[in-house]
Scaffold this motif. Structure first.
Motif, PDB file in Angstrom:
ATOM      1  N   TYR A 292     112.607  69.358 -39.607  1.00 36.88           N
ATOM      2  CA  TYR A 292     111.156  69.331 -39.412  1.00 36.88           C
ATOM      3  C   TYR A 292     110.735  70.621 -38.724  1.00 36.88           C
ATOM      4  CZ  TYR A 292     106.528  67.531 -38.236  1.00 36.88           C
ATOM      5  OH  TYR A 292     105.182  67.334 -38.130  1.00 36.88           O
ATOM      6  N   LYS A 293     109.893  71.393 -39.423  1.00 31.77           N
ATOM      7  CA  LYS A 293     109.402  72.640 -38.857  1.00 31.77           C
ATOM      8  C   LYS A 293     107.944  72.833 -39.232  1.00 31.77           C
ATOM      9  CE  LYS A 293     113.621  75.395 -38.355  1.00 31.77           C
ATOM     10  NZ  LYS A 293     114.270  76.682 -38.645  1.00 31.77           N
ATOM     11  N   LYS A 294     107.136  73.011 -38.207  1.00 36.59           N
ATOM     12  CA  LYS A 294     105.714  73.314 -38.368  1.00 36.59           C
ATOM     13  C   LYS A 294     105.018  72.313 -39.285  1.00 36.59           C
ATOM     14  CE  LYS A 294     106.341  78.248 -37.468  1.00 36.59           C
ATOM     15  NZ  LYS A 294     106.158  79.626 -37.956  1.00 36.59           N
ATOM     16  N   GLY A 295     105.322  71.052 -39.054  1.00 41.18           N
ATOM     17  CA  GLY A 295     104.636  69.985 -39.758  1.00 41.18           C
ATOM     18  C   GLY A 295     105.155  69.665 -41.135  1.00 41.18           C
ATOM     19  N   ILE A 296     106.267  70.306 -41.549  1.00 41.84           N
ATOM     20  CA  ILE A 296     106.804  70.097 -42.892  1.00 41.84           C
ATOM     21  C   ILE A 296     108.301  69.845 -42.801  1.00 41.84           C
ATOM     22  CG2 ILE A 296     107.143  71.132 -45.183  1.00 41.84           C
ATOM     23  CD1 ILE A 296     104.655  72.783 -44.718  1.00 41.84           C
ATOM     24  N   TRP A 297     108.781  68.944 -43.666  1.00 42.71           N
ATOM     25  CA  TRP A 297     110.217  68.703 -43.786  1.00 42.71           C
ATOM     26  C   TRP A 297     110.796  69.644 -44.848  1.00 42.71           C
ATOM     27  CZ3 TRP A 297     112.920  65.707 -40.516  1.00 42.71           C
ATOM     28  CH2 TRP A 297     112.229  64.741 -39.778  1.00 42.71           C
ATOM     29  N   TYR A 298     111.801  70.428 -44.450  1.00 40.22           N
ATOM     30  CA  TYR A 298     112.486  71.347 -45.358  1.00 40.22           C
ATOM     31  C   TYR A 298     113.933  70.915 -45.530  1.00 40.22           C
ATOM     32  CZ  TYR A 298     108.639  74.642 -44.354  1.00 40.22           C
ATOM     33  OH  TYR A 298     107.422  75.237 -44.204  1.00 40.22           O
ATOM     34  N   GLU A 299     114.460  71.160 -46.731  1.00 40.40           N
ATOM     35  CA  GLU A 299     115.889  70.899 -46.902  1.00 40.40           C
ATOM     36  C   GLU A 299     116.678  71.932 -46.098  1.00 40.40           C
ATOM     37  OE1 GLU A 299     119.348  70.089 -50.274  1.00 40.40           O
ATOM     38  OE2 GLU A 299     117.318  70.645 -50.917  1.00 40.40           O
ATOM     39  N   THR A 300     117.787  71.506 -45.526  1.00 37.64           N
ATOM     40  CA  THR A 300     118.567  72.387 -44.670  1.00 37.64           C
ATOM     41  C   THR A 300     120.033  71.988 -44.732  1.00 37.64           C
ATOM     42  OG1 THR A 300     118.687  73.308 -42.431  1.00 37.64           O
ATOM     43  CG2 THR A 300     118.291  70.950 -42.609  1.00 37.64           C
ATOM     44  N   PHE A 301     120.826  72.574 -43.887  1.00 37.08           N
ATOM     45  CA  PHE A 301     122.251  72.257 -43.790  1.00 37.08           C
ATOM     46  C   PHE A 301     122.477  71.353 -42.579  1.00 37.08           C
ATOM     47  CE2 PHE A 301     121.146  76.271 -41.871  1.00 37.08           C
ATOM     48  CZ  PHE A 301     121.661  76.187 -40.587  1.00 37.08           C
ATOM     49  N   GLY A 302     123.589  70.640 -42.596  1.00 31.16           N
ATOM     50  CA  GLY A 302     123.906  69.763 -41.482  1.00 31.16           C
ATOM     51  C   GLY A 302     124.020  70.524 -40.171  1.00 31.16           C
ATOM     52  N   TYR A 303     123.726  69.812 -39.098  1.00 31.99           N
ATOM     53  CA  TYR A 303     123.761  70.473 -37.796  1.00 31.99           C
ATOM     54  C   TYR A 303     125.196  70.941 -37.503  1.00 31.99           C
ATOM     55  CZ  TYR A 303     122.679  71.579 -32.965  1.00 31.99           C
ATOM     56  OH  TYR A 303     122.497  72.243 -31.774  1.00 31.99           O
ATOM     57  N   GLY A 304     125.329  72.249 -37.190  1.00 28.68           N
ATOM     58  CA  GLY A 304     126.646  72.821 -36.927  1.00 28.68           C
ATOM     59  C   GLY A 304     127.488  73.000 -38.179  1.00 28.68           C
ATOM     60  N   THR A 332     126.360  91.921 -47.638  1.00 22.93           N
ATOM     61  CA  THR A 332     125.805  90.708 -47.042  1.00 22.93           C
ATOM     62  C   THR A 332     125.862  89.576 -48.065  1.00 22.93           C
ATOM     63  OG1 THR A 332     124.337  91.993 -45.619  1.00 22.93           O
ATOM     64  CG2 THR A 332     123.799  89.666 -45.958  1.00 22.93           C
ATOM     65  N   TRP A 333     126.642  88.548 -47.757  1.00 25.30           N
ATOM     66  CA  TRP A 333     126.765  87.370 -48.617  1.00 25.30           C
ATOM     67  C   TRP A 333     126.030  86.212 -47.977  1.00 25.30           C
ATOM     68  CZ3 TRP A 333     129.042  88.665 -53.116  1.00 25.30           C
ATOM     69  CH2 TRP A 333     129.814  89.814 -53.125  1.00 25.30           C
ATOM     70  N   LEU A 334     125.317  85.436 -48.768  1.00 26.93           N
ATOM     71  CA  LEU A 334     124.461  84.385 -48.231  1.00 26.93           C
ATOM     72  C   LEU A 334     125.278  83.245 -47.622  1.00 26.93           C
ATOM     73  CD1 LEU A 334     121.634  84.160 -50.917  1.00 26.93           C
ATOM     74  CD2 LEU A 334     121.745  85.540 -48.834  1.00 26.93           C
ATOM     75  N   LYS A 335     124.725  82.681 -46.549  1.00 24.85           N
ATOM     76  CA  LYS A 335     125.381  81.572 -45.850  1.00 24.85           C
ATOM     77  C   LYS A 335     125.040  80.249 -46.538  1.00 24.85           C
ATOM     78  CE  LYS A 335     124.404  84.147 -41.615  1.00 24.85           C
ATOM     79  NZ  LYS A 335     123.648  84.148 -40.334  1.00 24.85           N
ATOM     80  N   ARG A 336     125.730  79.207 -46.115  1.00 23.70           N
ATOM     81  CA  ARG A 336     125.371  77.865 -46.588  1.00 23.70           C
ATOM     82  C   ARG A 336     123.995  77.512 -46.044  1.00 23.70           C
ATOM     83  NH1 ARG A 336     129.305  74.231 -44.389  1.00 23.70           N
ATOM     84  NH2 ARG A 336     130.580  74.389 -46.273  1.00 23.70           N
ATOM     85  N   GLN A 337     123.074  77.154 -46.934  1.00 26.25           N
ATOM     86  CA  GLN A 337     121.707  76.825 -46.546  1.00 26.25           C
ATOM     87  C   GLN A 337     121.380  75.356 -46.757  1.00 26.25           C
ATOM     88  OE1 GLN A 337     119.714  79.029 -45.055  1.00 26.25           O
ATOM     89  NE2 GLN A 337     121.282  80.605 -45.246  1.00 26.25           N
ATOM     90  N   ALA A 338     122.315  74.598 -47.316  1.00 27.12           N
ATOM     91  CA  ALA A 338     122.061  73.187 -47.591  1.00 27.12           C
ATOM     92  C   ALA A 338     123.386  72.432 -47.555  1.00 27.12           C
ATOM     93  CB  ALA A 338     121.382  73.001 -48.944  1.00 27.12           C
ATOM     94  N   GLY A 339     123.304  71.133 -47.196  1.00 28.78           N
ATOM     95  CA  GLY A 339     124.482  70.277 -47.231  1.00 28.78           C
ATOM     96  C   GLY A 339     125.449  70.552 -46.100  1.00 28.78           C
TER      97      GLY A 339
END
Length: 808
Positions: A292-304, A332-339
């Motif tokens: 939850y950020k700025k009033g909207i739910w965004y898909e993200t990765f698990g905590y830690g 620069t390779w992209l990090k895990r952003q989901a799951g």
């Protein structure tokens, strides 16, 4: 007693002079028995260029470009060419410790290493490095480095879901009890108004939440009220939060770190709150996380659960800067952003070594073990899924290629081929195909064949086929080269051995393979013959291959051929010479015959340097010119020059000077040559073409077979058609007899242009007597001069006797 047996009469015919024509000399070397060889094949073809356009030629020379290092490299080199346009052409060389860039004129380019050069460390650069160029960026893979990944520390922008729970007030009902229990103990309760008039109107959900939050605080439960949501924190592990309302479960809902559906999330939450949403089996969804950020739910990765690929162990990049310099650095390779690590694991190349890199269908790809991995579509740096809520067509692909006939196969090479992706292990081949677009849901991996492939020599794509090497020094003595292609009926793929005529020609230990569909040639080198290139020349006419020629190029004053790469019409070479490592090239375009007196001779000297690259100093006292080469040689150099202003009728005549070597890089010639229009210096090399043994042949169906009915074939004459030729020598050798040399130097008695020391390019038919048995004679065409020679056809006159008068 009368003789009852008739006298023996021989059917043997008298000897007659027969003609044996050879239509061309471009068939290359054959190690078959002489009676089975093709007419145009040879026993030896050294430093030749057999062309369907111009016939058999002396090969083009190497041209000196630059000296790369002053000393030899101990472990070899890897070379990559960046050839985008006339002004954007570079050679990249890796020697196992560092990286060098030169443009095609030989000028060294500045390369900076902000992250150091540790990634370039290798004891076998030629087989360790792979390259892909995209725009101004060249990706460089060191297949000897194990890829690793690491966890990313939370930056504080998200809330740890541990010890958290949220109570949502969904609806407000009149005269209803709202209660919150923790581990079965009532912690907060309130009853709404009856709602019969304005004074007893039912409280809104936000008021209910605030009232319950105050009660929780009184009960020593830490909480934060956000709109109609009550966010509890400080709970211990195992605590269960239950809610109760007399109006049913549509009034209140509670969750901790997991919720069953995304639609059940409240519109208000604590900033940074992370919740796991259980995926819908019906929709083929996976568990996923939202924040939850700025009033909207965004898909993200698990905590830690965020992980990143270690850029120190991943392929690096070489970037061409706007000022013409280069930078070698980590990418620069992209990090895990989901799951998380279960639902969106690290790619399969992590904790192993990447064997190859490639680009296919606008995705960047890796090979590791038996898996082929492709990045997200249009995002070469993304190898994690960007969403776990649904599987989208642009997601990365990570799949195994397995062959039932061989079990697990380590994939070594990936080659875009025939609109598909061809994958090769050392014993199996696979096709990756797709319909309309490439995505994880419509990819098709098919096992196609099982040919042995050398794991150290990358195959090359040659138009509609792929050439690869079958080489295993541990068990083989000689290597094979195979041509992989698609069958006409598309029922599968197949491969033909193109070294069938020369099964014991290429020693094992093949170092590299390169090819060019423009010049229809393939070249390779073996560690057992370090200064020799094995070259294969082919030509397709419709569906028939009318040329299938093997021959060798040998480079004098060369310790080892480190690398050879075709680019367009040039072959670029990295050669170790006695005094260092050099960058050279060979122009392989066909030298088309033009019947013109204005055509200048093409000078054939290896390490060729023109006048602008030579140091010239004339001494009027000694009347000698000292010439300085940009390199050192251990053999005597040669010099050929032309002076257009002497006589226009002689302007195409090239003068070959007698040279005297002073030092490794200097030599002298008599006279003043500083005013010559053109000067060409370099090292001579020898051409040799040895005819196969000559047998009379007879038509048999659509082919010709050796006529075994002929005895004692004696060679009488050789007639050789030549054109664009300045010099050659016919050498005739018989066992136990002196060697005969019959030279042709392009000079005609009485011709004013035929001057000693100068070259004429001539055409005609050269004839010479032979006088020897067909099985014993060795007949060679030689050329050790800097002048070209080209041959179309040959004809032998043979004196032979046919044993019988008729044949069935």
């Amino acid at each position: 007693m009368p003789n009852i047996f008739p006298s023996k009469q021989s059917n043997k015919r008298a000897a007659e002079l027969l003609s044996f024509p050879i239509p061309n000399l471009i068939g290359g070397v054959s190690q078959q028995p002489d009676t089975l060889k093709l007419l145009n094949s040879s026993e030896i073809d050294e430093n030749v260029w057999p062309s369907v356009v111009t016939g058999l030629n002396k090969r083009p020379p190497t041209e000196h470009i630059a000296k790369i290092t002053p000393t030899a490299v101990s472990n070899g080199v890897a070379q990559w060419l960046i050839d985008r346009s006339g002004s954007y052409r570079y050679s990249v060389v890796l020697d196992g410790t560092s990286l060098y860039v030169r443009d095609f004129s030989g000028a060294a380019k500045t390369v900076s290493f902000p992250d150091g050069s540790a990634y370039l460390s290798s004891t076998s650069p030629a087989s360790s490095f792979s390259f892909v160029t995209v725009g101004d960026t060249t990706f460089i893979l060191n297949s000897g480095v194990t890829v690793t990944a690491s966890s990313v520390t939370e930056d504080g922008s998200r809330v740890d879901p541990g010890g958290k729970a949220t109570v949502c007030i969904l609806n407000s009902y009149a005269n209803s009890v709202y209660a919150i229990y923790i581990n079965g103990v009532l912690k907060a309760t309130m009853t709404t108004n009856v709602g019969v008039d304005a004074a007893t109107s039912v409280q809104p959900t936000t008021v209910i939440a605030t009232t319950l939050g105050t009660a929780l605080t009184t009960a020593s439960v830490t909480n934060t009220v956000k709109g109609s949501s009550i966010c509890l924190s400080g709970l211990t592990a195992g605590h269960a939060v239950q809610v109760y309302c007399t109006s049913g479960d549509k009034a209140m809902r509670a969750y901790t770190d997991t919720i069953d559906q995304f639609v059940n999330l409240p519109p208000n939450e604590v900033e940074g709150r992370v919740v796991r949403v259980q995926g819908s089996v019906k929709d083929n969804g996976d568990d996923y996380y939202v924040v939850y950020k700025k009033g909207i739910w965004y898909e993200t990765f698990g905590y830690g659960e965020q992980q990143q690929l270690d850029p120190a162990t991943m392929p690096h990049i070489l970037v061409r800067n706007t000022d013409g310099t280069f930078t070698f650095k980590r990418h620069t390779w992209l990090k895990r952003q989901a799951g998380d690590s279960v639902s969106n694991p690290v790619p399969s190349f992590v904790n192993t070594k990447i064997n190859d890199i490639y680009v296919f269908a606008n995705r960047f790809g890796f090979l590791a073990d038996e898996n082929f991995i492709l990045s997200e579509a249009n995002v070469y740096e993304s190898f994690f899924r960007t969403s776990l809520a649904t599987l989208v067509d642009s997601d990365p692909i990570d799949s195994a290629a397995l062959a039932a006939v061989s079990g697990n196969d380590t994939l070594k090479f990936a080659i875009p081929f025939d609109k598909d992706l061809l994958l090769m292990s050392d014993r199996a081949q696979f096709r990756v195909s797709y319909t309309n677009f490439l995505g994880p849901k419509n990819i098709n991996v098919q096992y196609t064949s099982s040919f042995n492939v050398s794991p150290n020599v990358p195959p090359v794509n040659i138009g509609q086929s792929v050439m690869f090497v079958d080489d295993n020094p541990e068990t083989y003595t000689y290597a094979k080269v195979m041509e992989y292609y698609t069958k006409d009926n598309r029922t599968g793929d197949d491969a033909d051995e193109i070294t069938k005529p020369v099964p014991q020609y290429i020693p094992t230990g093949v170092q590299f393979l390169t090819g060019s569909p423009r010049v229809n040639a393939v070249a390779l080198n073996s560690s057992s013959a370090p200064n020799k290139l094995f070259v294969y020349k082919y030509y397709w006419a419709a569906q028939s291959k009318i040329q299938n020629a093997w021959f060798t190029w040998t480079f004098e004053d060369c310790t080892k051929i480190e690398s050879a790469v075709f680019s367009k019409n040039y072959l670029y070479l990295i050669l170790t010479r006695p005094d260092g490592v050099y960058f050279e090239r060979v122009r392989c375009d066909e030298q088309v015959f033009i019947e013109s007196s204005g055509l200048r001779t093409r000078i054939l000297l290896d390490r060729l340097v023109t006048k602008s690259g030579l140091g010239l100093s004339y001494n009027s006292t000694t009347k000698k010119t000292t010439i300085t080469l940009p390199y050192s040689v251990s053999v005597n150099p040669e010099l050929v020059g032309s002076f257009d202003n002497v006589d226009p009728t002689l302007s195409i005549q090239d003068v070959r000077f007698a040279t005297t070597k002073l030092t490794g890089s200097t030599f002298t010639v008599d006279g003043d040559v500083t005013g010559y229009t053109t000067l060409n210096a370099g090292v001579g090399y020898n051409m040799q073409h040895r005819f196969s043994k000559i047998y009379i042949r007879s038509a048999k169906g659509q082919s010709e077979v050796v006529n075994l009915d002929m005895e004692r074939l004696m060679l009488k004459y050789l007639r050789l058609e030549y054109h664009d030729t300045g010099y050659f020598n016919i050498r005739i050798t018989y066992p136990g007899a002196p060697t005969y040399n019959i030279p042709f130097d392009g000079r005609i008695i009485g011709d004013a242009t035929s001057l000693i020391g100068r070259a004429n390019l001539m055409e005609g038919v050269f004839s010479c007597a032979l006088h020897g048995h067909n099985k014993k004679a060795s007949i060679d065409i030689l050329n050790d001069s800097p002048y070209p020679c080209s041959f179309g056809s040959a004809e032998f006159s043979i004196l032979g006797t046919q044993l019988t008068r008729g044949r069935v």
